[in-house]
Design a protein around this motif. Structure first.
Motif, PDB file in Angstrom:
ATOM      1  N   HIS A 112       4.818   9.255 -13.876  1.00  0.00           N
ATOM      2  CA  HIS A 112       5.094   7.875 -13.445  1.00  0.00           C
ATOM      3  C   HIS A 112       5.630   7.032 -14.598  1.00  0.00           C
ATOM      4  O   HIS A 112       5.231   7.204 -15.740  1.00  0.00           O
ATOM      5  N   HIS A 115       2.091   2.683 -12.954  1.00  0.00           N
ATOM      6  CA  HIS A 115       0.724   3.200 -12.716  1.00  0.00           C
ATOM      7  C   HIS A 115      -0.128   3.149 -13.986  1.00  0.00           C
ATOM      8  O   HIS A 115      -0.946   4.031 -14.221  1.00  0.00           O
ATOM      9  N   ASP A 122       0.266   4.759  -4.961  1.00  0.00           N
ATOM     10  CA  ASP A 122       1.146   5.477  -4.038  1.00  0.00           C
ATOM     11  C   ASP A 122       0.358   5.763  -2.764  1.00  0.00           C
ATOM     12  O   ASP A 122      -0.729   6.345  -2.811  1.00  0.00           O
ATOM     13  N   HIS A 216      11.272   7.622  -2.807  1.00  0.00           N
ATOM     14  CA  HIS A 216      10.209   7.046  -1.967  1.00  0.00           C
ATOM     15  C   HIS A 216      10.469   7.296  -0.483  1.00  0.00           C
ATOM     16  O   HIS A 216      10.376   6.381   0.344  1.00  0.00           O
ATOM     17  N   HIS A 219       6.347   8.220   0.564  1.00  0.00           N
ATOM     18  CA  HIS A 219       5.208   7.333   0.340  1.00  0.00           C
ATOM     19  C   HIS A 219       5.682   5.934  -0.020  1.00  0.00           C
ATOM     20  O   HIS A 219       6.849   5.727  -0.361  1.00  0.00           O
ATOM     21  N   HIS A 221       5.162   2.824  -2.669  1.00  0.00           N
ATOM     22  CA  HIS A 221       4.580   2.423  -3.944  1.00  0.00           C
ATOM     23  C   HIS A 221       4.215   0.952  -3.794  1.00  0.00           C
ATOM     24  O   HIS A 221       5.081   0.113  -3.545  1.00  0.00           O
TER      25      HIS A 221
HETATM   26 ZN   LIG Z   1       4.257   4.953  -7.551  1.00  0.00          ZN
END
Ligand SMILES: [Zn+2]
Length: 234
Positions: A112, A115, A122, A216, A219, A221
């Protein structure tokens, strides 16, 4: 709340020291009307202070890596509240997959760019049929993406008022925008305010809550605001 302020009069005041006199000068107590101290504070995007681990609540969600499930209180509250509410709205849906938040004290987390401060998470998205896999993220094509279920999850998160931004692939953003406007859940104006579907690489600087970012399709973020409502600092 009346807060007692200690004001010192005189020019040579010192705080209590190990050796010297406790205080020089004259101290007076002044009552002043101050805003209620909420106990809420700012936060950092690079380190995690007073981190909280996301509890194990398998009815609502599955944590892929529990050691990387540390976040700010706001982040943990957001996930628990949103997952609980989403389950209430969709009792037939599978639990949500939770990927990385941050490690115990924040800092670099493999794989990452962010994070690092407990303000990023996520979060899995629903495949048609309100389904998520149990321990991984899968890229979804536009036709596999479940707009109704994902909008329920996302709108639940937005309604907490704790979201700074959500990153998602532009194809899914376009699907969500179209679904919410066609079904009358949002006006076009509201959708324009929420969704940024035209992409661009500088997604961290864009306005709009839900923005495109490469990588993405599987998922969301999610970045949360700090407890005092400010954006996470450096
Ligand atoms: Zn992320």
């Amino acid at each position: 709340m009346v807060l007692a302020l200690l004001l010192t009069l005189g020019t040579q005041s010192t705080f209590a020291g190990e050796y010297g006199p406790a205080v020089e000068g004259e101290w007076v107590v002044v009552d002043a009307e101050m805003p209620e101290d909420t106990g809420l504070s700012g936060c950092s995007a690079t380190y995690l202070q007073d981190g909280v681990v996301l509890p194990d609540l398998p009815l609502f969600y599955t944590r892929i890596v529990p050691d990387a499930a540390w976040g700010t209180q706001e982040m943990v509250d957001l996930i628990v509240e949103s997952a609980r509410h989403t389950r209430w709205l969709m009792p037939d849906a599978s639990p949500i997959i939770i990927g990385d938040l941050s490690v115990r004290y924040g800092g670099f987390l493999s794989g990452h760019k962010s994070h690092r401060g407990g303000v990023d998470a996520d979060i899995g998205i629903y495949r048609r049929g309100r389904w998520q896999p149990t321990n991984r993220f899968d890229d979804l094509s536009a036709k596999d993406f479940d707009p109704e279920a994902n909008w329920l999850l996302i709108s639940t998160m937005l309604q907490t008022g704790k979201i700074d931004m959500i990153l998602l692939d532009r194809s899914h953003i376009a699907t969500l925008r179209s679904y919410t406007v066609k079904s009358g859940l949002l006006t076009a104006e509201e959708a324009d305010y929420i969704f940024v579907s035209d992409g661009g690489s500088a997604h961290w600087e864009r306005t709009g809550v839900i923005r495109h970012a490469p990588g993405h399709k599987s998922h969301l973020h999610v970045r949360v605001l700090c407890g005092d409502g400010s954006k996470a600092g450096g």
